[in-house]
Design a protein around this motif. Structure first.
Motif, PDB file in Angstrom:
ATOM      1  N   HIS A 361       4.277   7.264   5.987  1.00  0.00           N
ATOM      2  CA  HIS A 361       2.707   7.223   6.532  1.00  0.00           C
ATOM      3  C   HIS A 361       2.289   5.619   6.483  1.00  0.00           C
ATOM      4  O   HIS A 361       1.155   5.403   6.048  1.00  0.00           O
ATOM      5  N   ILE A 362       3.105   4.945   7.297  1.00  0.00           N
ATOM      6  CA  ILE A 362       2.768   3.417   7.413  1.00  0.00           C
ATOM      7  C   ILE A 362       1.472   3.443   8.071  1.00  0.00           C
ATOM      8  O   ILE A 362       0.458   2.486   7.957  1.00  0.00           O
ATOM      9  N   ARG A 366      -1.940   1.270   7.002  1.00  0.00           N
ATOM     10  CA  ARG A 366      -2.385   0.082   8.061  1.00  0.00           C
ATOM     11  C   ARG A 366      -3.947   0.517   8.293  1.00  0.00           C
ATOM     12  O   ARG A 366      -4.519  -0.634   8.170  1.00  0.00           O
ATOM     13  N   GLU A 367      -4.121   1.583   8.651  1.00  0.00           N
ATOM     14  CA  GLU A 367      -5.460   1.917   8.968  1.00  0.00           C
ATOM     15  C   GLU A 367      -6.554   1.711   7.524  1.00  0.00           C
ATOM     16  O   GLU A 367      -7.544   1.258   7.611  1.00  0.00           O
ATOM     17  N   GLU A 368      -5.950   2.050   6.542  1.00  0.00           N
ATOM     18  CA  GLU A 368      -6.667   1.758   5.212  1.00  0.00           C
ATOM     19  C   GLU A 368      -6.909   0.247   5.063  1.00  0.00           C
ATOM     20  O   GLU A 368      -7.654  -0.063   4.265  1.00  0.00           O
ATOM     21  N   ILE A 392       4.669  -5.407   3.846  1.00  0.00           N
ATOM     22  CA  ILE A 392       4.040  -5.526   5.234  1.00  0.00           C
ATOM     23  C   ILE A 392       3.651  -6.773   5.689  1.00  0.00           C
ATOM     24  O   ILE A 392       2.841  -7.324   5.085  1.00  0.00           O
ATOM     25  N   GLU A 393       4.376  -7.349   6.527  1.00  0.00           N
ATOM     26  CA  GLU A 393       4.158  -8.899   7.108  1.00  0.00           C
ATOM     27  C   GLU A 393       3.495  -8.555   8.412  1.00  0.00           C
ATOM     28  O   GLU A 393       3.802  -7.783   9.083  1.00  0.00           O
ATOM     29  N   ARG A 394       2.399  -9.454   8.326  1.00  0.00           N
ATOM     30  CA  ARG A 394       1.606  -9.435   9.827  1.00  0.00           C
ATOM     31  C   ARG A 394       1.759 -10.693  10.499  1.00  0.00           C
ATOM     32  O   ARG A 394       2.558 -11.822   9.931  1.00  0.00           O
ATOM     33  N   THR A 462      -5.339   4.563  -2.794  1.00  0.00           N
ATOM     34  CA  THR A 462      -4.940   5.674  -3.408  1.00  0.00           C
ATOM     35  C   THR A 462      -4.400   6.734  -2.731  1.00  0.00           C
ATOM     36  O   THR A 462      -4.109   6.519  -1.582  1.00  0.00           O
ATOM     37  N   LEU A 463      -3.926   7.942  -3.257  1.00  0.00           N
ATOM     38  CA  LEU A 463      -3.443   8.849  -2.746  1.00  0.00           C
ATOM     39  C   LEU A 463      -4.217   9.348  -1.318  1.00  0.00           C
ATOM     40  O   LEU A 463      -3.612   9.835  -0.170  1.00  0.00           O
ATOM     41  N   ASP A 464      -5.468   9.150  -1.412  1.00  0.00           N
ATOM     42  CA  ASP A 464      -6.599   9.729  -0.397  1.00  0.00           C
ATOM     43  C   ASP A 464      -6.160   8.947   1.103  1.00  0.00           C
ATOM     44  O   ASP A 464      -6.379   9.516   1.948  1.00  0.00           O
ATOM     45  N   ALA A 465      -5.704   7.655   0.863  1.00  0.00           N
ATOM     46  CA  ALA A 465      -5.228   6.899   2.091  1.00  0.00           C
ATOM     47  C   ALA A 465      -4.499   7.593   2.946  1.00  0.00           C
ATOM     48  O   ALA A 465      -4.280   7.235   4.282  1.00  0.00           O
TER      49      ALA A 465
END
Length: 468
Positions: A361-362, A366-368, A392-394, A462-465
């Motif tokens: 669920h990357i 990312r959105e979170e 996660i490298e930007r 959190t899990l919600d993300a």
């Protein structure tokens, strides 16, 4: 009716566009067993086919051709002789379709890989049918479908003959994401909390067929016992059928996934070859490639003192759970998961599965993090001194070093773990030798408990993300 299209709206809309187009189309719908391929085709086409047949599992050529003849008799209303070759079969189909003058002619060949037997010449006959007649027709729709994803890729997409690059649409159907699993559970009135939904996903892997067997009025643990551990359980033989339906010689593929099931951080190609030794027959690279095509194994970049290396990691939740708990279970306990789901061993499994849940669920992560439009590179780190679950490298020289922790409550940061996180940050800097801004990130079920050592973490998800 909304529940009928949970998680499949984009794929169904794509299929509709090709069905409604004014020209001939060859559409290929593929994906692992039980993921819902036939379901979306039937919903879009409303079972209005000019011809439809399903291949027979592990049956010889003669039975496959008899099955074809029986299906053609139903649709054509003609009593035709049973063909002796696939070329004869497709010629009979051509003659029948030529008599249809109105509307789109929809041909649905389901489980096409099962139709091919040794020396059957199915694929050359299909090539001749499509290239010699079908592609030149107006409004002919040929839908090819199969669970043996490696067969579809090798025999259709990478075909070295007349079918090469002839398909006009490819629909790869993947398991549900977590949000879709939640929608499915809600549509069935299961009453699961988000934690239960996540645990259910970590066992069944977002496969619609498995989820459809869950029963309201039972807890999540009771449902798992009902599906996998009771006598005569619905899914007790699913693992064997899954791999035998995907691959012609399943043993060598099962050997690889069994090895990877005990290596949660994955292995390189060389490491797999070394550990498998003489157990493995065939081309290892091809075996891994086929497992990737079926979404059972995935590649991930791992940072080591020697540089970056590609690792193969088992990513099929159902396979992982089955190999850990079901395959060698001889207890006879029909309430096995209810009595053990809170055990230390199960806690270790939840940690492993939750890491995989995050890796699959990357995009949601990312959105979170607010970086959904920023190019990234995802990797892990493994050195003698440190191990990082997710990096996660930007491109803007920032990096999220992510710790992933399943917890029953808010996670409490202890002094020793806070010190360990600092060591991991130092190890990352030493190995990569890059001057990045580091954002220590915690992904956990319920968040981070305030405390003296919590400040070592700059970002909490959190899990919600993951339900985005």
């Amino acid at each position: 009716m909304e529940q009928l299209v949970i998680g499949r709206k984009a794929e169904m809309e794509m299929l509709r566009r090709y069905i409604d187009s004014p020209k001939s189309e060859m559409v290929v719908v593929y994906g692992r067993r039980r993921v819902g391929k036939t379901f979306i085709v039937q919903n879009v086409c409303q079972r209005q086919y000019s011809f439809y047949m399903t291949g027979l599992y592990r049956r010889p050529k003669k039975q496959q051709l008899t099955n074809f003849a029986n299906a053609l008799a139903v649709y054509s209303g003609q009593d035709l002789p049973i063909p002796t070759t696939w070329q004869e079969a497709f010629e009979q189909l051509r003659r029948y379709l030529s008599q249809i003058t109105e509307g789109p002619k929809v041909i649905f060949l389901d489980e096409l890989p099962w139709m091919e037997t040794s020396k059957s010449d199915l694929v050359p006959a299909l090539e001749a049918f499509w290239n010699g007649w079908g592609a030149a027709q107006d409004n002919l729709k040929l839908i090819l479908c199969g669970s043996a994803t490696s067969w579809i890729v090798n025999k259709i997409f990478k075909n070295k003959g007349g079918l090469f690059n002839r398909d006009t649409c490819r629909i790869f159907l993947q398991p549900f994401r977590l949000a879709e699993t939640e929608q499915f559970c809600q549509s069935r009135n299961l009453g699961f909390s988000r934690t239960d939904v996540a645990l259910c996903h970590m066992v069944l892997g977002g496969i619609p067929y498995y989820l459809d067997k869950l029963q309201p009025g039972m807890s999540m643990a009771q449902n798992i016992d009902n599906l996998l551990f009771r006598r005569g359980a619905m899914l007790e033989n699913e693992f064997d059928f899954l791999y035998s339906s995907l691959f012609t010689n399943p043993d060598q593929f099962v050997n690889v996934v069994e090895l990877l099931s005990h290596r949660k951080h994955g292995l390189t190609l060389t490491q797999i070859g070394t550990e498998m030794g003489k157990k493995l027959g065939g081309n290892l690279s091809e075996i891994l490639h086929n497992l990737e095509n079926c979404s059972i194994v995935t590649q991930i970049s791992r940072i080591t003192p020697k540089g970056r290396e590609v690792c193969y990691q088992l990513c099929d939740f159902f396979t992982i759970f089955y190999l850990h708990y079901v395959k060698n279970n001889s207890t006879g306990d029909e309430a096995f998961w209810q009595t053990r789901h809170a055990s230390p061993e199960a806690y270790v499994w939840r940690g492993y599965a939750f890491e995989l849940l995050c890796l699959t669920h990357i995009q949601q992560i990312r959105e979170e993090l607010g970086i959904s439009g920023v190019p990234i590179q995802v990797s892990t780190l493994l050195t003698p001194e440190a191990q990082i679950d997710l990096i996660i490298e930007r491109v803007n020289h920032e990096a999220n070093l992510c710790e992933i922790k399943w917890a029953a409550d808010e996670y409490e940061m202890k002094a020793d773990y806070a010190e360990d996180i600092k060591k991991k940050e130092s190890a990352y800097r030493a190995v990569t030798r890059k001057r990045r801004s580091i954002i220590n990130t915690l992904i956990t079920t319920y968040g981070l408990k305030p405390g003296a050592h919590a400040s070592v973490i700059q970002k909490v998800l959190t899990l919600d993300a993951l339900f985005r």
